[in-house]
Design a protein around this motif. Structure first.
Motif, PDB file in Angstrom:
ATOM      1  N   PHE A 172      24.394 -21.773 -10.738  1.00  0.00           N
ATOM      2  CA  PHE A 172      23.933 -20.952  -9.631  1.00  0.00           C
ATOM      3  C   PHE A 172      24.378 -21.496  -8.285  1.00  0.00           C
ATOM      4  O   PHE A 172      24.836 -20.738  -7.422  1.00  0.00           O
ATOM      5  CB  PHE A 172      22.402 -20.842  -9.666  1.00  0.00           C
ATOM      6  CG  PHE A 172      21.835 -19.968  -8.587  1.00  0.00           C
ATOM      7  CD1 PHE A 172      21.926 -18.586  -8.691  1.00  0.00           C
ATOM      8  CD2 PHE A 172      21.215 -20.511  -7.471  1.00  0.00           C
ATOM      9  CE1 PHE A 172      21.401 -17.768  -7.689  1.00  0.00           C
ATOM     10  CE2 PHE A 172      20.695 -19.712  -6.472  1.00  0.00           C
ATOM     11  CZ  PHE A 172      20.788 -18.331  -6.585  1.00  0.00           C
TER      12      PHE A 172
ATOM     13  N   ASP B  11      27.797 -28.277  -8.942  1.00  0.00           N
ATOM     14  CA  ASP B  11      28.456 -27.931 -10.198  1.00  0.00           C
ATOM     15  C   ASP B  11      29.462 -29.000 -10.605  1.00  0.00           C
ATOM     16  O   ASP B  11      29.548 -29.383 -11.776  1.00  0.00           O
ATOM     17  CB  ASP B  11      29.158 -26.577 -10.045  1.00  0.00           C
ATOM     18  CG  ASP B  11      29.743 -26.079 -11.357  1.00  0.00           C
ATOM     19  OD1 ASP B  11      29.338 -26.583 -12.429  1.00  0.00           O
ATOM     20  OD2 ASP B  11      30.606 -25.185 -11.318  1.00  0.00           O
TER      21      ASP B  11
ATOM     22  N   VAL C 103      24.764 -18.388 -16.618  1.00  0.00           N
ATOM     23  CA  VAL C 103      24.346 -18.303 -15.219  1.00  0.00           C
ATOM     24  C   VAL C 103      25.524 -17.903 -14.330  1.00  0.00           C
ATOM     25  O   VAL C 103      25.359 -17.144 -13.365  1.00  0.00           O
ATOM     26  CB  VAL C 103      23.734 -19.633 -14.764  1.00  0.00           C
ATOM     27  CG1 VAL C 103      23.432 -19.621 -13.271  1.00  0.00           C
ATOM     28  CG2 VAL C 103      22.465 -19.928 -15.542  1.00  0.00           C
ATOM     29  N   LEU C 104      26.707 -18.399 -14.631  1.00  0.00           N
ATOM     30  CA  LEU C 104      27.893 -18.007 -13.854  1.00  0.00           C
ATOM     31  C   LEU C 104      28.117 -16.503 -13.922  1.00  0.00           C
ATOM     32  O   LEU C 104      28.505 -15.875 -12.924  1.00  0.00           O
ATOM     33  CB  LEU C 104      29.126 -18.754 -14.367  1.00  0.00           C
ATOM     34  CG  LEU C 104      29.231 -20.235 -14.014  1.00  0.00           C
ATOM     35  CD1 LEU C 104      30.434 -20.862 -14.707  1.00  0.00           C
ATOM     36  CD2 LEU C 104      29.338 -20.417 -12.506  1.00  0.00           C
TER      37      LEU C 104
ATOM     38  N   ARG D 296      25.288 -14.769 -11.890  1.00  0.00           N
ATOM     39  CA  ARG D 296      25.404 -14.940 -10.433  1.00  0.00           C
ATOM     40  C   ARG D 296      26.203 -13.815  -9.798  1.00  0.00           C
ATOM     41  O   ARG D 296      26.008 -13.480  -8.616  1.00  0.00           O
ATOM     42  CB  ARG D 296      26.055 -16.290 -10.124  1.00  0.00           C
ATOM     43  CG  ARG D 296      25.994 -16.673  -8.664  1.00  0.00           C
ATOM     44  CD  ARG D 296      26.520 -18.073  -8.442  1.00  0.00           C
ATOM     45  NE  ARG D 296      27.928 -18.195  -8.786  1.00  0.00           N
ATOM     46  CZ  ARG D 296      28.669 -19.289  -8.598  1.00  0.00           C
ATOM     47  NH1 ARG D 296      28.082 -20.362  -8.085  1.00  0.00           N
ATOM     48  NH2 ARG D 296      29.934 -19.322  -8.934  1.00  0.00           N
ATOM     49  N   GLN D 297      27.132 -13.204 -10.571  1.00  0.00           N
ATOM     50  CA  GLN D 297      27.937 -12.105 -10.054  1.00  0.00           C
ATOM     51  C   GLN D 297      27.325 -10.740 -10.325  1.00  0.00           C
ATOM     52  O   GLN D 297      27.918  -9.721  -9.970  1.00  0.00           O
ATOM     53  CB  GLN D 297      29.334 -12.156 -10.704  1.00  0.00           C
ATOM     54  CG  GLN D 297      30.041 -13.501 -10.577  1.00  0.00           C
ATOM     55  CD  GLN D 297      30.242 -13.929  -9.143  1.00  0.00           C
ATOM     56  OE1 GLN D 297      30.499 -13.088  -8.278  1.00  0.00           O
ATOM     57  NE2 GLN D 297      30.150 -15.225  -8.876  1.00  0.00           N
TER      58      GLN D 297
ATOM     59  N   VAL E 133      21.501  -9.695  -8.606  1.00  0.00           N
ATOM     60  CA  VAL E 133      21.466 -10.979  -7.897  1.00  0.00           C
ATOM     61  C   VAL E 133      22.115 -10.829  -6.520  1.00  0.00           C
ATOM     62  O   VAL E 133      21.606 -11.360  -5.517  1.00  0.00           O
ATOM     63  CB  VAL E 133      22.170 -12.067  -8.722  1.00  0.00           C
ATOM     64  CG1 VAL E 133      22.247 -13.374  -7.934  1.00  0.00           C
ATOM     65  CG2 VAL E 133      21.437 -12.295 -10.030  1.00  0.00           C
ATOM     66  N   THR E 134      23.214 -10.097  -6.455  1.00  0.00           N
ATOM     67  CA  THR E 134      23.873  -9.856  -5.172  1.00  0.00           C
ATOM     68  C   THR E 134      22.959  -9.091  -4.224  1.00  0.00           C
ATOM     69  O   THR E 134      22.857  -9.397  -3.027  1.00  0.00           O
ATOM     70  CB  THR E 134      25.176  -9.073  -5.388  1.00  0.00           C
ATOM     71  OG1 THR E 134      26.024  -9.788  -6.289  1.00  0.00           O
ATOM     72  CG2 THR E 134      25.903  -8.866  -4.071  1.00  0.00           C
TER      73      THR E 134
ATOM     74  N   ARG F 179      20.306 -11.398  -2.830  1.00  0.00           N
ATOM     75  CA  ARG F 179      20.852 -12.257  -1.775  1.00  0.00           C
ATOM     76  C   ARG F 179      20.985 -11.484  -0.466  1.00  0.00           C
ATOM     77  O   ARG F 179      20.668 -12.002   0.623  1.00  0.00           O
ATOM     78  CB  ARG F 179      22.200 -12.807  -2.202  1.00  0.00           C
ATOM     79  CG  ARG F 179      22.119 -13.940  -3.219  1.00  0.00           C
ATOM     80  CD  ARG F 179      23.512 -14.377  -3.624  1.00  0.00           C
ATOM     81  NE  ARG F 179      23.497 -15.626  -4.368  1.00  0.00           N
ATOM     82  CZ  ARG F 179      24.570 -16.166  -4.910  1.00  0.00           C
ATOM     83  NH1 ARG F 179      25.754 -15.565  -4.774  1.00  0.00           N
ATOM     84  NH2 ARG F 179      24.481 -17.298  -5.570  1.00  0.00           N
TER      85      ARG F 179
ATOM     86  N   ARG G 258      16.451 -18.576  -2.477  1.00  0.00           N
ATOM     87  CA  ARG G 258      17.164 -18.950  -3.701  1.00  0.00           C
ATOM     88  C   ARG G 258      16.221 -19.282  -4.844  1.00  0.00           C
ATOM     89  O   ARG G 258      16.487 -18.943  -5.992  1.00  0.00           O
ATOM     90  CB  ARG G 258      18.082 -20.136  -3.417  1.00  0.00           C
ATOM     91  CG  ARG G 258      19.323 -19.791  -2.605  1.00  0.00           C
ATOM     92  CD  ARG G 258      20.252 -20.986  -2.533  1.00  0.00           C
ATOM     93  NE  ARG G 258      21.523 -20.645  -1.912  1.00  0.00           N
ATOM     94  CZ  ARG G 258      22.550 -21.483  -1.820  1.00  0.00           C
ATOM     95  NH1 ARG G 258      22.428 -22.729  -2.290  1.00  0.00           N
ATOM     96  NH2 ARG G 258      23.676 -21.109  -1.260  1.00  0.00           N
TER      97      ARG G 258
ATOM     98  N   VAL H 116      16.209 -17.708  -8.620  1.00  0.00           N
ATOM     99  CA  VAL H 116      16.337 -18.509  -9.841  1.00  0.00           C
ATOM    100  C   VAL H 116      15.170 -18.241 -10.788  1.00  0.00           C
ATOM    101  O   VAL H 116      15.360 -18.055 -11.998  1.00  0.00           O
ATOM    102  CB  VAL H 116      16.418 -20.005  -9.485  1.00  0.00           C
ATOM    103  CG1 VAL H 116      16.291 -20.863 -10.741  1.00  0.00           C
ATOM    104  CG2 VAL H 116      17.728 -20.310  -8.772  1.00  0.00           C
TER     105      VAL H 116
ATOM    106  N   ILE I 196      17.262 -15.128 -12.483  1.00  0.00           N
ATOM    107  CA  ILE I 196      18.153 -15.891 -13.365  1.00  0.00           C
ATOM    108  C   ILE I 196      17.431 -16.358 -14.626  1.00  0.00           C
ATOM    109  O   ILE I 196      17.889 -16.108 -15.756  1.00  0.00           O
ATOM    110  CB  ILE I 196      18.753 -17.096 -12.614  1.00  0.00           C
ATOM    111  CG1 ILE I 196      19.561 -16.626 -11.401  1.00  0.00           C
ATOM    112  CG2 ILE I 196      19.610 -17.933 -13.549  1.00  0.00           C
ATOM    113  CD1 ILE I 196      20.792 -15.823 -11.749  1.00  0.00           C
TER     114      ILE I 196
END
Length: 332
Positions: A140, A146, A212-213, A216-217, A221-222, A225, A231, A235, A239
């Motif tokens: 994330f 990372d 999670v990768l 995240r897209q 989630v976008t 944000r 955050r 999560v 997530i």
């Protein structure tokens, strides 16, 4: 007019799919039966077999069909030199025979199963907690977080599992484990739990990071944000719920791996310490009797095979039930 029925959620659909999987249900039944049998170990030892599975009894005897029989008997060689423990009797006492110290193998098998199942289950849960934390943080936040976590996982991944576990076990068994003001003695079951959980973290963290990768897209989630959602809320509420399916599927598989690792460490005398028992320590006890009284080593070995096979079948069933692509394919 009655209100329309609410559509079943994904977890309920997965539960229904799992209930229709006969192999997974049979495996779950085997695991439940094994767990209940091990939990009833004190009842079997004290009230049924009437033995103490942790006390040496080389000079003892039992009554079989009205005759007194020594637990340690002369060998079957021509000279009758040396003594061998009694074999399976078919009675409540010493059902599977005795080990080299005259202890009831069946009672020790149940007591050992309690420790083996407890260690493997707790190690799997702890491993999932650590792997979820590392995988979610790496996937994330990305960037430096990372990079550091991924390189650390790569280092742990490069070391063979059992070599890593043996190295940690040798250090902790000789000195115990010191965590600041807290000291964990060498015979505490927390030590093998922590060791086994640590060595399998990279194996669970990688698929979690990959999931999670992808999340995240995702659009939700976008959108969160863009709305300025913190955050930590993203999560916890966006997530983590979507990673739970991966954690549930990994659970039985990690428990099977943890059970094998615990048995191997205990067989090498760097896992569960005496006077406690586990399936690995019982196999070690039967190593020298493999040609005369093989049941001492065969019984815990079969127990390990049955539990590991059941966990793998249950894990496959959970994966099929929770796989969105499979669910869509079945509904089409």
């Amino acid at each position: 007019m009655p209100a329309p029925a609410r559509p079943a959620g994904p977890w309920r659909k997965a539960g229904r799919t799992l209930l229709r999987n006969r192999s997974a249900m049979a495996a779950l039944g085997v695991l439940v039966c094994m767990t209940i049998a091990c939990l009833l170990a004190p009842l079997y030892a004290h009230d049924v077999a009437r033995v103490d599975p942790f006390t040496s009894n080389v000079a003892g005897s039992i009554m079989l069909d009205g005759h007194e029989v020594d637990i340690m008997q002369p060998n079957d060689n021509p000279l009758h030199l040396g003594l061998s423990p009694i074999g399976p009797t078919g009675h409540a006492a010493y059902l599977l025979g005795a080990d080299s110290q005259g202890r009831d193998v069946a009672a020790r098998l149940l007591y050992g199963g309690r420790n083996s199942l407890l260690i493997s289950a707790c190690a799997a849960v702890l491993c999932l907690l650590l792997a979820a934390t590392a995988g979610i943080a790496a996937g994330f936040f990305g960037g430096l977080v990372d990079t550091v976590l991924s390189r650390l996982m790569d280092i742990m991944w490069a070391v063979p599992v059992y070599l890593f576990a043996i190295s940690l076990s040798i250090v902790t068994v000789s000195q115990g484990l010191k965590l600041g003001p807290f000291v964990i003695e060498a015979d505490n079951l927390l030590i093998p739990i922590v060791i086994i959980a640590l060595v399998y973290v990279p194996y669970a963290a990688r698929p979690i990071r990959g999931r999670v990768l992808a999340l995240r897209q995702a659009e939700f989630v976008t959108a969160a944000r863009c709305l300025g959602v913190p955050r930590w809320r993203i999560v916890l509420f966006d997530i983590l719920p979507n990673v739970m399916t991966t954690l549930v599927v990994l659970g039985p598989l990690l428990m099977a791996l943890a059970l094998l690792a615990e048995s191997a460490l205990s067989f090498l005398s760097i896992g569960v310490q005496a006077p406690a028992a586990s399936w690995g320590t019982i196999i070690q006890d039967g190593e020298g009797l493999i040609y005369t009284r093989p049941m001492v080593a065969v019984a815990p070995g079969l127990a390990i095979v049955i539990v590991v096979l059941a966990l793998n079948i249950l894990g496959d069933g959970l994966r099929d039930a929770l796989d969105v692509r499979d669910a869509a394919r079945r509904s089409s």
